[in-house]
Design a protein around this motif. Structure first.
Motif, PDB file in Angstrom:
ATOM      1  N   GLU A 114      38.479  40.432  52.242  1.00  0.00           N
ATOM      2  CA  GLU A 114      38.638  40.146  53.669  1.00  0.00           C
ATOM      3  C   GLU A 114      39.009  38.686  53.924  1.00  0.00           C
ATOM      4  N   ALA A 115      38.577  37.789  53.049  1.00  0.00           N
ATOM      5  CA  ALA A 115      38.901  36.369  53.197  1.00  0.00           C
ATOM      6  C   ALA A 115      40.348  36.089  52.805  1.00  0.00           C
ATOM      7  N   ASP A 116      40.993  37.062  52.130  1.00  0.00           N
ATOM      8  CA  ASP A 116      42.396  36.953  51.741  1.00  0.00           C
ATOM      9  C   ASP A 116      42.684  35.700  50.918  1.00  0.00           C
ATOM     10  N   ARG A 117      41.754  35.424  49.979  1.00  0.00           N
ATOM     11  CA  ARG A 117      41.930  34.332  49.025  1.00  0.00           C
ATOM     12  C   ARG A 117      41.694  34.895  47.638  1.00  0.00           C
ATOM     13  N   PRO A 118      42.214  34.249  46.619  1.00  0.00           N
ATOM     14  CA  PRO A 118      41.960  34.744  45.262  1.00  0.00           C
ATOM     15  C   PRO A 118      40.463  34.826  44.981  1.00  0.00           C
ATOM     16  N   GLY A 119      40.039  35.912  44.376  1.00  0.00           N
ATOM     17  CA  GLY A 119      38.633  36.092  44.048  1.00  0.00           C
ATOM     18  C   GLY A 119      38.473  36.653  42.653  1.00  0.00           C
ATOM     19  N   ARG A 120      37.338  36.332  42.049  1.00  0.00           N
ATOM     20  CA  ARG A 120      37.027  36.820  40.700  1.00  0.00           C
ATOM     21  C   ARG A 120      35.622  37.387  40.669  1.00  0.00           C
ATOM     22  N   ILE A 121      35.482  38.506  40.000  1.00  0.00           N
ATOM     23  CA  ILE A 121      34.183  39.112  39.747  1.00  0.00           C
ATOM     24  C   ILE A 121      34.054  39.297  38.244  1.00  0.00           C
ATOM     25  N   VAL A 122      32.931  38.855  37.695  1.00  0.00           N
ATOM     26  CA  VAL A 122      32.618  39.059  36.287  1.00  0.00           C
ATOM     27  C   VAL A 122      31.218  39.659  36.233  1.00  0.00           C
ATOM     28  N   LEU A 123      31.105  40.843  35.637  1.00  0.00           N
ATOM     29  CA  LEU A 123      29.814  41.516  35.498  1.00  0.00           C
ATOM     30  C   LEU A 123      29.403  41.569  34.034  1.00  0.00           C
ATOM     31  N   LEU A 124      28.171  41.177  33.756  1.00  0.00           N
ATOM     32  CA  LEU A 124      27.582  41.352  32.434  1.00  0.00           C
ATOM     33  C   LEU A 124      26.810  42.661  32.460  1.00  0.00           C
ATOM     34  N   VAL A 125      27.210  43.598  31.624  1.00  0.00           N
ATOM     35  CA  VAL A 125      26.593  44.930  31.633  1.00  0.00           C
ATOM     36  C   VAL A 125      26.153  45.313  30.221  1.00  0.00           C
ATOM     37  N   HIS A 127      26.132  47.361  26.830  1.00  0.00           N
ATOM     38  CA  HIS A 127      27.302  47.888  26.118  1.00  0.00           C
ATOM     39  C   HIS A 127      27.598  49.343  26.472  1.00  0.00           C
ATOM     40  N   ALA A 128      26.584  50.182  26.556  1.00  0.00           N
ATOM     41  CA  ALA A 128      26.803  51.599  26.845  1.00  0.00           C
ATOM     42  C   ALA A 128      27.412  51.821  28.228  1.00  0.00           C
ATOM     43  N   GLU A 129      27.190  50.890  29.131  1.00  0.00           N
ATOM     44  CA  GLU A 129      27.688  51.010  30.497  1.00  0.00           C
ATOM     45  C   GLU A 129      29.097  50.419  30.669  1.00  0.00           C
ATOM     46  N   ALA A 130      29.573  49.681  29.669  1.00  0.00           N
ATOM     47  CA  ALA A 130      30.822  48.929  29.795  1.00  0.00           C
ATOM     48  C   ALA A 130      32.048  49.787  30.136  1.00  0.00           C
ATOM     49  N   PRO A 131      32.268  50.950  29.522  1.00  0.00           N
ATOM     50  CA  PRO A 131      33.458  51.734  29.886  1.00  0.00           C
ATOM     51  C   PRO A 131      33.461  52.126  31.366  1.00  0.00           C
ATOM     52  N   ARG A 132      32.321  52.576  31.863  1.00  0.00           N
ATOM     53  CA  ARG A 132      32.219  52.949  33.270  1.00  0.00           C
ATOM     54  C   ARG A 132      32.387  51.728  34.181  1.00  0.00           C
ATOM     55  N   ALA A 133      31.806  50.614  33.782  1.00  0.00           N
ATOM     56  CA  ALA A 133      31.927  49.379  34.560  1.00  0.00           C
ATOM     57  C   ALA A 133      33.374  48.889  34.583  1.00  0.00           C
ATOM     58  N   ALA A 134      34.080  49.037  33.472  1.00  0.00           N
ATOM     59  CA  ALA A 134      35.484  48.612  33.424  1.00  0.00           C
ATOM     60  C   ALA A 134      36.342  49.461  34.362  1.00  0.00           C
ATOM     61  N   VAL A 135      36.041  50.737  34.473  1.00  0.00           N
ATOM     62  CA  VAL A 135      36.761  51.593  35.429  1.00  0.00           C
ATOM     63  C   VAL A 135      36.482  51.107  36.848  1.00  0.00           C
ATOM     64  N   TRP A 136      35.201  50.812  37.135  1.00  0.00           N
ATOM     65  CA  TRP A 136      34.855  50.264  38.456  1.00  0.00           C
ATOM     66  C   TRP A 136      35.635  48.971  38.710  1.00  0.00           C
ATOM     67  N   ALA A 137      35.673  48.090  37.706  1.00  0.00           N
ATOM     68  CA  ALA A 137      36.355  46.804  37.863  1.00  0.00           C
ATOM     69  C   ALA A 137      37.844  46.994  38.120  1.00  0.00           C
ATOM     70  N   LEU A 138      38.465  47.923  37.425  1.00  0.00           N
ATOM     71  CA  LEU A 138      39.890  48.182  37.630  1.00  0.00           C
ATOM     72  C   LEU A 138      40.144  48.717  39.039  1.00  0.00           C
ATOM     73  N   ARG A 139      39.309  49.628  39.495  1.00  0.00           N
ATOM     74  CA  ARG A 139      39.458  50.184  40.851  1.00  0.00           C
ATOM     75  C   ARG A 139      39.178  49.136  41.930  1.00  0.00           C
ATOM     76  N   THR A 140      38.297  48.205  41.639  1.00  0.00           N
ATOM     77  CA  THR A 140      37.931  47.157  42.600  1.00  0.00           C
ATOM     78  C   THR A 140      39.011  46.094  42.692  1.00  0.00           C
ATOM     79  N   SER A 141      39.686  45.836  41.586  1.00  0.00           N
ATOM     80  CA  SER A 141      40.722  44.808  41.553  1.00  0.00           C
ATOM     81  C   SER A 141      41.904  45.223  42.413  1.00  0.00           C
ATOM     82  N   SER A 142      42.380  44.272  43.216  1.00  0.00           N
ATOM     83  CA  SER A 142      43.545  44.546  44.054  1.00  0.00           C
ATOM     84  C   SER A 142      44.116  43.225  44.538  1.00  0.00           C
ATOM     85  N   GLY A 143      45.401  43.165  44.706  1.00  0.00           N
ATOM     86  CA  GLY A 143      46.016  41.946  45.221  1.00  0.00           C
ATOM     87  C   GLY A 143      45.555  40.723  44.455  1.00  0.00           C
ATOM     88  N   THR A 144      44.775  39.884  45.116  1.00  0.00           N
ATOM     89  CA  THR A 144      44.321  38.651  44.476  1.00  0.00           C
ATOM     90  C   THR A 144      42.889  38.744  43.962  1.00  0.00           C
TER      91      THR A 144
END
Length: 190
Positions: A114-125, A127-144
């Motif tokens: 909503e702020a329309d500025r570049p943003g970064r999210i890094v989650l430490l999860v 290991h067993a949760e990492a594939p599911r978290a990576a899918v979430w991260a890919l779906r969350t990523s957009s534009g900047t």
């Protein structure tokens, strides 16, 4: 370590669980580059004590409390950080309790978009949760907005984990979205 993706001046980083060893290793380099740091987690006392330490070093840091399972508290965190410090630019999630569906990261990601500025999210999860978290991260990523995931082997040190998190904020990671970085200790996995 790579250089920051953008000038850190006037940026706001929210570090969930920022008062533990890894959080400190992430917060201090960010703050040294001029990032305002919001340190949050379930312990108001731990967050406040660490913020006091940073403030004594002339670093802008404010404590916040959040329970990822309390939706109202998560939304209040976003509103409070935005009101007190400005829209968040960076979220480092180090608190295992913020697991799927990642309520804190999701809410902060929306605020970043909503702020329309570049943003970064890094989650430490875990290991067993990492594939599911990576899918979430890919779906969350957009534009900047870029979201990525770290998991760590038992042999990984706090320094290595924090270094990987900071690397994901650097220019070298500008195009990474939905990536899973696995941090190992000495040597490479078999």
């Amino acid at each position: 370590m790579s250089e920051p993706a953008a000038a850190y001046r006037e940026q706001v980083a929210v570090v969930v669980g920022g008062y533990d060893r890894i959080g400190r290793l992430v917060c201090e380099p960010l703050a040294a580059r001029g990032v305002t740091v919001a340190i949050t987690g379930p312990s108001a006392q731990q967050a406040a004590l660490y913020c006091r330490e940073l403030t004594d070093l002339s670093i802008t840091a404010l404590p916040y409390v959040v329970d990822p399972d309390d939706a109202a508290m998560v939304h209040r965190l976003v509103a409070d950080v935005t009101h007190d410090l400005g829209a968040p630019d960076i979220l480092i999630g180090l608190l295992p309790a913020d697991g799927p569906p990642y309520p804190v990261a999701t809410a902060m990601g929306k605020a970043m978009a909503e702020a329309d500025r570049p943003g970064r999210i890094v989650l430490l999860v875990p290991h067993a949760e990492a594939p599911r978290a990576a899918v979430w991260a890919l779906r969350t990523s957009s534009g900047t907005l870029r979201a990525n995931v770290l998991s760590a082997a038992a042999t990984a040190s706090a320094e290595q984990i924090a270094g990987a998190a900071l690397m994901l904020l650097g220019r070298d990671a500008d195009r990474l979205a939905g990536a899973h970085i696995e941090v190992h200790g000495a040597g490479l996995p078999d």
